[in-house]
Write a protein that holds these residues in place. Structure first.
Motif, PDB file in Angstrom:
ATOM      1  N   ILE A  86       7.788  -8.075   4.409  1.00  0.00           N
ATOM      2  CA  ILE A  86       6.453  -8.313   4.942  1.00  0.00           C
ATOM      3  C   ILE A  86       6.116  -7.192   5.910  1.00  0.00           C
ATOM      4  N   ILE A  87       4.921  -6.652   5.749  1.00  0.00           N
ATOM      5  CA  ILE A  87       4.425  -5.566   6.587  1.00  0.00           C
ATOM      6  C   ILE A  87       3.208  -6.082   7.351  1.00  0.00           C
ATOM      7  N   ALA A  88       3.174  -5.844   8.643  1.00  0.00           N
ATOM      8  CA  ALA A  88       2.011  -6.170   9.462  1.00  0.00           C
ATOM      9  C   ALA A  88       1.535  -4.872  10.101  1.00  0.00           C
ATOM     10  N   LEU A  89       0.426  -4.346   9.612  1.00  0.00           N
ATOM     11  CA  LEU A  89      -0.089  -3.075  10.108  1.00  0.00           C
ATOM     12  C   LEU A  89      -0.779  -3.248  11.459  1.00  0.00           C
ATOM     13  N   THR A  90      -0.576  -2.285  12.333  1.00  0.00           N
ATOM     14  CA  THR A  90      -1.247  -2.306  13.632  1.00  0.00           C
ATOM     15  C   THR A  90      -2.065  -1.034  13.865  1.00  0.00           C
ATOM     16  N   GLU A  91      -1.689   0.056  13.252  1.00  0.00           N
ATOM     17  CA  GLU A  91      -2.352   1.339  13.504  1.00  0.00           C
ATOM     18  C   GLU A  91      -2.916   1.970  12.228  1.00  0.00           C
ATOM     19  N   HIS A  92      -2.847   1.245  11.138  1.00  0.00           N
ATOM     20  CA  HIS A  92      -3.289   1.772   9.853  1.00  0.00           C
ATOM     21  C   HIS A  92      -4.157   0.741   9.145  1.00  0.00           C
ATOM     22  N   SER A  93      -4.958   1.213   8.187  1.00  0.00           N
ATOM     23  CA  SER A  93      -5.885   0.353   7.457  1.00  0.00           C
ATOM     24  C   SER A  93      -5.243  -0.328   6.259  1.00  0.00           C
ATOM     25  N   ALA A  94      -4.304   0.379   5.638  1.00  0.00           N
ATOM     26  CA  ALA A  94      -3.713  -0.132   4.400  1.00  0.00           C
ATOM     27  C   ALA A  94      -2.354   0.522   4.179  1.00  0.00           C
ATOM     28  N   TYR A  95      -1.575  -0.101   3.301  1.00  0.00           N
ATOM     29  CA  TYR A  95      -0.323   0.520   2.874  1.00  0.00           C
ATOM     30  C   TYR A  95      -0.160   0.263   1.390  1.00  0.00           C
TER      31      TYR A  95
END
Length: 125
Positions: A86-95
């Motif tokens: 699971i990835i939770a982005l904080t500084e990016h729009s998408a991965y």
């Protein structure tokens, strides 16, 4: 990951050494801050690729650095994570999870492209 401030700029996790940190500590902290992945707690291994790059700072980002700083130094690390991580982005729009060749084509910087080429196995990314 796609940068918030430049939608054409896809990159790996990046960050700045904080006072008293060594590059490995910075890499672990930045991965946690940008993705929510706690490398050690998850049982992953952070690999120091023993590669350091120097590159010219883009004009649009020079304001983030001390005056008259033309170049940045980048320490290269890798970490393999589970496909279902699971990835939770904080500084990016998408991965995106991409195969090696697609990832090399997607990233903006030459140093990211080189790191993928040298340190990502052909079978996955």
């Amino acid at each position: 990951m796609q940068r918030n401030d430049d939608p054409e700029f896809w990159q790996s996790v990046t960050g700045t050494l904080e006072q008293g940190e060594d590059p490995c500590e910075t890499a672990r902290r930045e991965v946690l801050e940008e993705t929510s992945i706690e490398i050690t707690r998850c049982g992953y291994e952070l690999i120091d690729c023993q590669k350091i790059n120097t590159y010219e700072i883009r004009d649009r980002w020079k304001h983030r650095y001390p005056p008259n700083t033309p170049f940045n130094t980048e320490h290269v690390f890798s970490v393999a994570v589970a496909n279902d991580q699971i990835i939770a982005l904080t500084e990016h729009s998408a991965y995106l999870w991409l195969d090696k060749q697609s990832a090399m084509e997607k990233v903006w910087s030459d140093t990211n492209r080189e790191a993928i080429s040298l340190y990502v196995p052909d079978s996955n990314l």
